[in-house]
Design an enzyme around this catalytic site. Structure first.
Site, mmCIF file in Angstrom:
data_model
loop_
_atom_site.group_PDB
_atom_site.id
_atom_site.type_symbol
_atom_site.label_atom_id
_atom_site.label_comp_id
_atom_site.label_asym_id
_atom_site.label_seq_id
_atom_site.Cartn_x
_atom_site.Cartn_y
_atom_site.Cartn_z
ATOM 1 N N HIS A 1 5.745 -31.134 10.454
ATOM 2 C CA HIS A 1 5.394 -29.664 10.038
ATOM 3 C C HIS A 1 4.457 -29.718 8.774
ATOM 4 C CE1 HIS A 1 8.509 -28.423 12.830
ATOM 5 N NE2 HIS A 1 9.419 -28.596 12.070
ATOM 6 N N THR B 1 2.655 -1.468 9.030
ATOM 7 C CA THR B 1 2.878 -2.646 10.148
ATOM 8 C C THR B 1 3.071 -3.996 9.446
ATOM 9 O OG1 THR B 1 0.671 -2.685 10.621
ATOM 10 C CG2 THR B 1 1.742 -1.084 11.640
ATOM 11 N N HIS C 1 9.192 -24.161 9.229
ATOM 12 C CA HIS C 1 8.120 -24.860 10.020
ATOM 13 C C HIS C 1 6.925 -24.782 9.258
ATOM 14 C CE1 HIS C 1 10.344 -26.003 14.189
ATOM 15 N NE2 HIS C 1 11.161 -26.229 13.196
ATOM 16 N N CYS D 1 2.739 -3.427 3.932
ATOM 17 C CA CYS D 1 2.175 -2.207 4.229
ATOM 18 C C CYS D 1 2.785 -1.363 5.518
ATOM 19 C CB CYS D 1 0.644 -2.661 4.907
ATOM 20 S SG CYS D 1 0.355 -3.548 6.259
ATOM 21 N N ASP E 1 0.858 -1.226 -0.018
ATOM 22 C CA ASP E 1 0.119 -0.096 0.003
ATOM 23 C C ASP E 1 0.801 1.160 -0.092
ATOM 24 O OD1 ASP E 1 0.780 0.298 2.582
ATOM 25 O OD2 ASP E 1 -1.200 0.228 3.593
#
Ligand code: RB5
Length: 153
Positions: A138, A72, A103, A70, A13
């Site tokens: 996993h 955060t 993992h 973005c 963004d």
């Protein structure tokens, strides 16, 4: 084509436009083909629109891996993980990037452009690209959450 050289779809963004360009240039320098779905400038946009482009494409199998950035990383990771078969990992450090591959077989890397600097971001991308999935137990765990159905029909 080696695992680390497969084409990547990338989106961001307005808050991460600069970092997206830095990451894109880094990938292209490594010989990775990049499909950039925007944003293409710093005009305010809505991050779910770009999460949908990248995660939707990965979910459909058009790309094996994607990158979303973005401010955060939170909104992009929340939105991307709505798509089944998308395992989007928000990474702000190298250990998490490594574990997200070993993992969790993360197929979408998410970062926060307002959270980390360019050098750390590129180290995270490098680690995420180069670390293989360990499989085994996993894979069983991933199969379990890929089959979760949280929304009643
Ligand atoms: C945009 O201001 C910001 O909310 C967005 O980039 C992101 O951080 C959302 O999670």
């Amino acid at each position: 084509m080696s695992e680390t050289n497969k084409p990547i779809i990338i989106g961001c963004d307005h808050a991460a436009y600069q970092l997206k360009n830095t990451v894109k240039a880094y990938l292209e320098n490594r010989g990775v083909e990049v499909k950039d779905v925007g944003a293409f400038d710093e005009t305010s946009v809505d991050y779910p629109d770009y999460a949908a482009k990248v995660a939707g494409s990965v979910a459909k199998g058009e790309f094996e891996r994607g990158i979303l950035i973005c401010g955060t990383g939170l909104g992009m990771s929340m939105a991307a993980n709505r798509y089944s078969k998308v395992r989007a990992a928000l990474c702000s450090d190298i250990f998490t990037a490594k574990m997200s591959r070993q993992h969790n077989n993360a197929n979408v890397l998410v970062m926060g452009g307002r959270m980390i600097g360019d050098i750390l971001a590129l180290e995270i991308v490098k680690t995420w690209l180069e670390t293989p999935f360990e499989g085994g137990r996993h894979q069983n765990r991933i199969d379990k959450f890929d089959n979760l159905s949280c929304c009643p029909k």
